[in-house]
Design a protein around this motif. Sequence first.
Motif, PDB file in Angstrom:
ATOM      1  N   ASP A  87      11.089  -4.938 -11.386  1.00  0.00           N
ATOM      2  CA  ASP A  87      10.098  -4.222 -12.182  1.00  0.00           C
ATOM      3  C   ASP A  87       8.678  -4.664 -11.873  1.00  0.00           C
ATOM      4  O   ASP A  87       7.789  -3.824 -11.629  1.00  0.00           O
ATOM      5  CB  ASP A  87      10.407  -4.429 -13.670  1.00  0.00           C
ATOM      6  CG  ASP A  87       9.398  -3.736 -14.579  1.00  0.00           C
ATOM      7  OD1 ASP A  87       9.031  -2.575 -14.292  1.00  0.00           O
ATOM      8  OD2 ASP A  87       8.972  -4.352 -15.572  1.00  0.00           O
ATOM      9  N   VAL A  88       8.452  -5.972 -11.881  1.00  0.00           N
ATOM     10  CA  VAL A  88       7.076  -6.474 -11.775  1.00  0.00           C
ATOM     11  C   VAL A  88       6.635  -6.645 -10.322  1.00  0.00           C
ATOM     12  O   VAL A  88       5.566  -6.146  -9.924  1.00  0.00           O
ATOM     13  CB  VAL A  88       6.941  -7.805 -12.537  1.00  0.00           C
ATOM     14  CG1 VAL A  88       5.520  -8.346 -12.411  1.00  0.00           C
ATOM     15  CG2 VAL A  88       7.311  -7.622 -14.001  1.00  0.00           C
ATOM     16  N   ASN A  89       7.427  -7.320  -9.521  1.00  0.00           N
ATOM     17  CA  ASN A  89       6.976  -7.661  -8.170  1.00  0.00           C
ATOM     18  C   ASN A  89       7.134  -6.520  -7.174  1.00  0.00           C
ATOM     19  O   ASN A  89       6.270  -6.327  -6.307  1.00  0.00           O
ATOM     20  CB  ASN A  89       7.726  -8.890  -7.658  1.00  0.00           C
ATOM     21  CG  ASN A  89       7.291 -10.162  -8.344  1.00  0.00           C
ATOM     22  OD1 ASN A  89       6.632 -10.125  -9.384  1.00  0.00           O
ATOM     23  ND2 ASN A  89       7.656 -11.301  -7.797  1.00  0.00           N
ATOM     24  N   ILE A  90       8.234  -5.782  -7.279  1.00  0.00           N
ATOM     25  CA  ILE A  90       8.481  -4.727  -6.291  1.00  0.00           C
ATOM     26  C   ILE A  90       7.902  -3.396  -6.766  1.00  0.00           C
ATOM     27  O   ILE A  90       7.005  -2.832  -6.128  1.00  0.00           O
ATOM     28  CB  ILE A  90       9.980  -4.623  -5.985  1.00  0.00           C
ATOM     29  CG1 ILE A  90      10.461  -5.941  -5.336  1.00  0.00           C
ATOM     30  CG2 ILE A  90      10.253  -3.443  -5.054  1.00  0.00           C
ATOM     31  CD1 ILE A  90      11.947  -6.000  -5.043  1.00  0.00           C
ATOM     32  N   ASP A  91       8.408  -2.882  -7.899  1.00  0.00           N
ATOM     33  CA  ASP A  91       7.838  -1.634  -8.418  1.00  0.00           C
ATOM     34  C   ASP A  91       6.366  -1.802  -8.762  1.00  0.00           C
ATOM     35  O   ASP A  91       5.558  -0.877  -8.565  1.00  0.00           O
ATOM     36  CB  ASP A  91       8.608  -1.169  -9.653  1.00  0.00           C
ATOM     37  CG  ASP A  91       9.981  -0.607  -9.314  1.00  0.00           C
ATOM     38  OD1 ASP A  91      10.215  -0.305  -8.126  1.00  0.00           O
ATOM     39  OD2 ASP A  91      10.815  -0.477 -10.223  1.00  0.00           O
ATOM     40  N   GLY A  92       5.993  -2.986  -9.281  1.00  0.00           N
ATOM     41  CA  GLY A  92       4.596  -3.231  -9.620  1.00  0.00           C
ATOM     42  C   GLY A  92       3.696  -3.164  -8.401  1.00  0.00           C
ATOM     43  O   GLY A  92       2.598  -2.586  -8.461  1.00  0.00           O
ATOM     44  N   THR A  93       4.121  -3.745  -7.289  1.00  0.00           N
ATOM     45  CA  THR A  93       3.305  -3.699  -6.071  1.00  0.00           C
ATOM     46  C   THR A  93       3.178  -2.282  -5.556  1.00  0.00           C
ATOM     47  O   THR A  93       2.105  -1.852  -5.106  1.00  0.00           O
ATOM     48  CB  THR A  93       3.891  -4.620  -4.995  1.00  0.00           C
ATOM     49  OG1 THR A  93       3.864  -5.966  -5.460  1.00  0.00           O
ATOM     50  CG2 THR A  93       3.102  -4.520  -3.701  1.00  0.00           C
ATOM     51  N   ARG A  94       4.255  -1.510  -5.633  1.00  0.00           N
ATOM     52  CA  ARG A  94       4.170  -0.109  -5.232  1.00  0.00           C
ATOM     53  C   ARG A  94       3.180   0.636  -6.125  1.00  0.00           C
ATOM     54  O   ARG A  94       2.374   1.446  -5.649  1.00  0.00           O
ATOM     55  CB  ARG A  94       5.551   0.527  -5.278  1.00  0.00           C
ATOM     56  CG  ARG A  94       5.595   1.948  -4.715  1.00  0.00           C
ATOM     57  CD  ARG A  94       5.510   2.962  -5.834  1.00  0.00           C
ATOM     58  NE  ARG A  94       5.442   4.325  -5.335  1.00  0.00           N
ATOM     59  CZ  ARG A  94       5.191   5.374  -6.082  1.00  0.00           C
ATOM     60  NH1 ARG A  94       4.981   5.232  -7.390  1.00  0.00           N
ATOM     61  NH2 ARG A  94       5.125   6.587  -5.566  1.00  0.00           N
ATOM     62  N   THR A  95       3.194   0.350  -7.426  1.00  0.00           N
ATOM     63  CA  THR A  95       2.247   0.977  -8.353  1.00  0.00           C
ATOM     64  C   THR A  95       0.812   0.612  -7.985  1.00  0.00           C
ATOM     65  O   THR A  95      -0.087   1.465  -7.976  1.00  0.00           O
ATOM     66  CB  THR A  95       2.559   0.541  -9.795  1.00  0.00           C
ATOM     67  OG1 THR A  95       3.847   1.031 -10.163  1.00  0.00           O
ATOM     68  CG2 THR A  95       1.523   1.070 -10.775  1.00  0.00           C
ATOM     69  N   VAL A  96       0.583  -0.660  -7.666  1.00  0.00           N
ATOM     70  CA  VAL A  96      -0.754  -1.119  -7.287  1.00  0.00           C
ATOM     71  C   VAL A  96      -1.227  -0.422  -6.014  1.00  0.00           C
ATOM     72  O   VAL A  96      -2.359   0.075  -5.932  1.00  0.00           O
ATOM     73  CB  VAL A  96      -0.751  -2.652  -7.106  1.00  0.00           C
ATOM     74  CG1 VAL A  96      -2.038  -3.126  -6.442  1.00  0.00           C
ATOM     75  CG2 VAL A  96      -0.568  -3.342  -8.452  1.00  0.00           C
ATOM     76  N   LEU A  97      -0.368  -0.375  -5.001  1.00  0.00           N
ATOM     77  CA  LEU A  97      -0.758   0.234  -3.732  1.00  0.00           C
ATOM     78  C   LEU A  97      -0.994   1.738  -3.879  1.00  0.00           C
ATOM     79  O   LEU A  97      -1.911   2.289  -3.272  1.00  0.00           O
ATOM     80  CB  LEU A  97       0.314  -0.032  -2.678  1.00  0.00           C
ATOM     81  CG  LEU A  97       0.354  -1.457  -2.133  1.00  0.00           C
ATOM     82  CD1 LEU A  97       1.602  -1.672  -1.284  1.00  0.00           C
ATOM     83  CD2 LEU A  97      -0.898  -1.760  -1.320  1.00  0.00           C
ATOM     84  N   GLU A  98      -0.181   2.395  -4.696  1.00  0.00           N
ATOM     85  CA  GLU A  98      -0.367   3.828  -4.885  1.00  0.00           C
ATOM     86  C   GLU A  98      -1.682   4.108  -5.606  1.00  0.00           C
ATOM     87  O   GLU A  98      -2.406   5.059  -5.262  1.00  0.00           O
ATOM     88  CB  GLU A  98       0.817   4.410  -5.650  1.00  0.00           C
ATOM     89  CG  GLU A  98       0.772   5.913  -5.834  1.00  0.00           C
ATOM     90  CD  GLU A  98       0.712   6.688  -4.524  1.00  0.00           C
ATOM     91  OE1 GLU A  98       0.281   7.860  -4.571  1.00  0.00           O
ATOM     92  OE2 GLU A  98       1.075   6.145  -3.457  1.00  0.00           O
ATOM     93  N   ALA A  99      -2.015   3.276  -6.582  1.00  0.00           N
ATOM     94  CA  ALA A  99      -3.295   3.446  -7.274  1.00  0.00           C
ATOM     95  C   ALA A  99      -4.456   3.191  -6.322  1.00  0.00           C
ATOM     96  O   ALA A  99      -5.463   3.917  -6.355  1.00  0.00           O
ATOM     97  CB  ALA A  99      -3.368   2.501  -8.472  1.00  0.00           C
ATOM     98  N   ALA A 100      -4.332   2.179  -5.483  1.00  0.00           N
ATOM     99  CA  ALA A 100      -5.388   1.890  -4.511  1.00  0.00           C
ATOM    100  C   ALA A 100      -5.531   3.030  -3.510  1.00  0.00           C
ATOM    101  O   ALA A 100      -6.651   3.411  -3.138  1.00  0.00           O
ATOM    102  CB  ALA A 100      -5.075   0.578  -3.798  1.00  0.00           C
ATOM    103  N   ARG A 101      -4.413   3.579  -3.067  1.00  0.00           N
ATOM    104  CA  ARG A 101      -4.474   4.715  -2.138  1.00  0.00           C
ATOM    105  C   ARG A 101      -5.174   5.902  -2.780  1.00  0.00           C
ATOM    106  O   ARG A 101      -6.072   6.527  -2.182  1.00  0.00           O
ATOM    107  CB  ARG A 101      -3.061   5.109  -1.712  1.00  0.00           C
ATOM    108  CG  ARG A 101      -3.040   6.277  -0.721  1.00  0.00           C
ATOM    109  CD  ARG A 101      -1.697   6.980  -0.715  1.00  0.00           C
ATOM    110  NE  ARG A 101      -1.408   7.626  -1.979  1.00  0.00           N
ATOM    111  CZ  ARG A 101      -1.933   8.783  -2.365  1.00  0.00           C
ATOM    112  NH1 ARG A 101      -2.811   9.424  -1.607  1.00  0.00           N
ATOM    113  NH2 ARG A 101      -1.599   9.311  -3.542  1.00  0.00           N
TER     114      ARG A 101
END
Length: 266
Positions: A87-101
């Motif tokens: 939830d936090v490290n994997i899905d969270g990182t994807r959420t962060v990268l998608e927001a940055a994109r």
Amino acid sequence: MSNQRVLITGAAGIVGRLMRPRLARPDRVLRLLDIQPIEPAAPGEQVEIVHGSVTDPAAMTAACRDADALIHLGGIAREDSWERILDVNIDGTRTVLEAARAAGVPRVVLASSNHAVGFRTIGEAGPDGLPADSSPRPDTYYGVSKAVVEALGSLYHSRFGMDVTCLRIGTCFERPADVRGLSTWLSPDDCARLLEAALAVEQPGYRVVWGVSANTRAVVSSREGEAIGYHAHDDAERFAGDVNGTLPDLLGGGFCEIELGRADPL
């Protein structure tokens, strides 16, 4: 010219707190995000404090707005249950990268870890040290998450042209706690030097770089860091008289022996 705005996730964590004063510059605004309380701005300090989670798409979308760069330190920094790591490290990182994109953030620095390759042996390092892009050999669910972080960074670079530098951080504390730390230590000052290099290098593309100091007993390569302008100054050897034990055979040390999913590793 307007000030550079750098978003730092996990700003209330150990590394985030150490980096805050070291990354402060007159021409830079630090946008600090965490779910934990963050110390308010000191007089003259250029910071923007954001309360939010890396798992919250709306919070990350807002946090990435107008950011010139992102340093992603947020996440669980130890072994934990698979569900929480996912939830936090994997899905969270994807959420962060998608927001940055979506926000057009051009440059991202991702905190990876030596535990992404924790089951590599010290003996396989070779005379130049273990290369920074050694294929994953994670030692825990936490290590798996950091291998995925690197893979996500590669994907977002290749798909969307985002400049991504992944830092395989060793042991970033004020001082090493054990003999293993004499080889893996990353001093806070060197960590800041590494982050500054990652923020400043021209056309970084996608890179994986070791985050360690200039340790006499280092077993990992310094070449990739030097290629982006990172030149470590500190050496853990000055603490050698304060620690006991022997160097483990595996890079991940005690993480290679703990029970998977246990939330309180060695």
